[in-house]
Design a protein around this motif. Sequence first.
Motif, PDB file in Angstrom:
ATOM      1  N   ASN A 152       0.839  -1.195   0.000  1.00 50.12           N
ATOM      2  CA  ASN A 152       0.000   0.000   0.000  1.00 50.12           C
ATOM      3  C   ASN A 152       0.876   1.248   0.000  1.00 50.12           C
ATOM      4  O   ASN A 152       1.611   1.485   0.956  1.00 50.12           O
ATOM      5  N   TYR A 191      -9.408  -4.271   7.801  1.00 46.05           N
ATOM      6  CA  TYR A 191      -9.326  -3.145   6.857  1.00 46.05           C
ATOM      7  C   TYR A 191      -9.511  -1.860   7.684  1.00 46.05           C
ATOM      8  O   TYR A 191      -9.601  -1.906   8.914  1.00 46.05           O
ATOM      9  N   TYR A 192      -9.570  -0.689   7.043  1.00 45.34           N
ATOM     10  CA  TYR A 192      -9.719   0.576   7.787  1.00 45.34           C
ATOM     11  C   TYR A 192     -10.928   0.541   8.734  1.00 45.34           C
ATOM     12  O   TYR A 192     -11.987   0.025   8.373  1.00 45.34           O
ATOM     13  N   VAL A 201      -8.991   8.854   5.120  1.00 43.71           N
ATOM     14  CA  VAL A 201      -8.838   7.830   4.070  1.00 43.71           C
ATOM     15  C   VAL A 201     -10.166   7.657   3.346  1.00 43.71           C
ATOM     16  O   VAL A 201     -11.237   7.833   3.927  1.00 43.71           O
ATOM     17  N   ARG A 202     -10.049   7.337   2.066  1.00 45.07           N
ATOM     18  CA  ARG A 202     -11.258   7.108   1.270  1.00 45.07           C
ATOM     19  C   ARG A 202     -11.183   5.706   0.702  1.00 45.07           C
ATOM     20  O   ARG A 202     -10.140   5.292   0.205  1.00 45.07           O
ATOM     21  N   SER A 203     -12.294   4.992   0.799  1.00 45.32           N
ATOM     22  CA  SER A 203     -12.325   3.631   0.288  1.00 45.32           C
ATOM     23  C   SER A 203     -13.409   3.542  -0.773  1.00 45.32           C
ATOM     24  O   SER A 203     -14.567   3.846  -0.503  1.00 45.32           O
ATOM     25  N   ARG A 204     -13.004   3.135  -1.995  1.00 47.27           N
ATOM     26  CA  ARG A 204     -13.936   3.195  -3.118  1.00 47.27           C
ATOM     27  C   ARG A 204     -14.985   2.082  -3.059  1.00 47.27           C
ATOM     28  O   ARG A 204     -16.160   2.314  -3.270  1.00 47.27           O
ATOM     29  N   LEU A 206     -14.591  -1.243  -0.827  1.00 50.16           N
ATOM     30  CA  LEU A 206     -14.723  -1.923   0.472  1.00 50.16           C
ATOM     31  C   LEU A 206     -15.200  -0.926   1.530  1.00 50.16           C
ATOM     32  O   LEU A 206     -14.667   0.189   1.625  1.00 50.16           O
ATOM     33  N   ILE A 208     -15.601   0.986   5.065  1.00 51.19           N
ATOM     34  CA  ILE A 208     -14.765   1.214   6.257  1.00 51.19           C
ATOM     35  C   ILE A 208     -15.479   0.572   7.449  1.00 51.19           C
ATOM     36  O   ILE A 208     -16.698   0.697   7.592  1.00 51.19           O
ATOM     37  N   TYR A 235     -10.842 -10.254   2.163  1.00 52.24           N
ATOM     38  CA  TYR A 235      -9.418  -9.890   2.219  1.00 52.24           C
ATOM     39  C   TYR A 235      -8.530 -11.105   2.462  1.00 52.24           C
ATOM     40  O   TYR A 235      -7.346 -11.099   2.152  1.00 52.24           O
ATOM     41  N   ILE A 260      -7.394   0.569  -3.710  1.00 47.37           N
ATOM     42  CA  ILE A 260      -6.591   0.414  -2.486  1.00 47.37           C
ATOM     43  C   ILE A 260      -5.360   1.323  -2.520  1.00 47.37           C
ATOM     44  O   ILE A 260      -4.992   1.916  -1.495  1.00 47.37           O
ATOM     45  N   THR A 263      -6.141   4.928  -1.285  1.00 47.62           N
ATOM     46  CA  THR A 263      -6.894   5.157  -0.036  1.00 47.62           C
ATOM     47  C   THR A 263      -6.234   6.208   0.844  1.00 47.62           C
ATOM     48  O   THR A 263      -6.909   6.970   1.527  1.00 47.62           O
TER      49      THR A 263
END
Length: 275
Positions: A152, A191-192, A201-204, A206, A208, A235, A260, A263
């Motif tokens: 990452n 995960y976050y 953080v931004r998750s498209r 998955l 949070i 995951y 990912i 993120t």
Amino acid sequence: MSKFNNSRVLITGGASGIGKIMGRKALERGAAELIIWDINKESLAAVADEFKDLGRVVTCQIDITKFAEVERAYNEMIADDNAATPDILINCAGIVTGNRLFHEQSRREIDKTMEVNAMAPMYIAHLCLPSMVARRSGHICNIASAAGLVSNPRMSVYAASKWAVVGWSDSVRVEMQEEQTGVHITTVAPYYISTGMFDGVRSRILPILKPEKTAEKIIRAIERNNDFLTMPLGYHFIRFWQGVLPTPVFDFIFGKIFGIYSTMDNFTGRNGKKE
Ligand SMILES: NC(=O)c1ccc[n+]([C@@H]2O[C@H](COP(=O)([O-])OP(=O)(O)OC[C@H]3O[C@@H](n4cnc5c(N)ncnc54)[C@H](O)[C@@H]3O)[C@@H](O)[C@H]2O)c1
């Protein structure tokens, strides 16, 4: 009956985030004593006050990277009331130092991240394990991260520290099982989670994770002696895809489509400032 019932539980980083929630859940499940080791004095005082009606809570302000102090705190803990090593240790304290590229980070940040996230869990487990093995019972739960399973960008040292935890923790799990010690090890790779640690953080694709639900799943994994917990479950198969897909295809699917690799672009952390 829950394995937390009547147990002595030590949680590092238990003054906030999922560590704090797991502490409450341990008390609600009948833990005889909750010991919290954390560096943050104000959070420790707040948690001691908040949990005072739930059971016996002992807090200790400590920097878990100061290994001489950790050893002293451990020896004081086991001398107190002739009580022994904790029945359950949850290595939860962790840090992330920003979202810069690897070469933009200071040597101090690299050292600190590795010390808090990777070295300290090893040293604390190293203190607890001999007694656990001798009495043929005990449980160590190590909170790694999904970042310990996949590469990452903008968190390379954090990822390195969590890859270290995954490799170390699951290897000790095999040792404990092969030697039939009766000691259980659970490695956790979430995960976050929206605790504040990774604010921005931004998750498209998955979602949070929610702190309460995440903590409940970890506590249940300990109760069931689960070896490895990844959240979300999908995951768990990331290493399979890494193995079978050519790197550019893997990078495209998981890095670009799942997003990912981006993120961390808007990470601020708790200070709310974008670097
Ligand atoms: N929040 C996430 O998105 C996420 C995702 C995957 C894994 N994790 C891991 O879960 C664990 C808990 O994270 P959280 O989100 O609850 O974070 P958090 O920041 O709320 O809690 C971490 C705690 O560790 C303590 N701590 C930090 N450095 C310490 C030190 N040197 N000595 C003693 N205590 C120290 C902090 O004071 C804090 O109370 C961490 O190991 C983290 O890496 C978090």
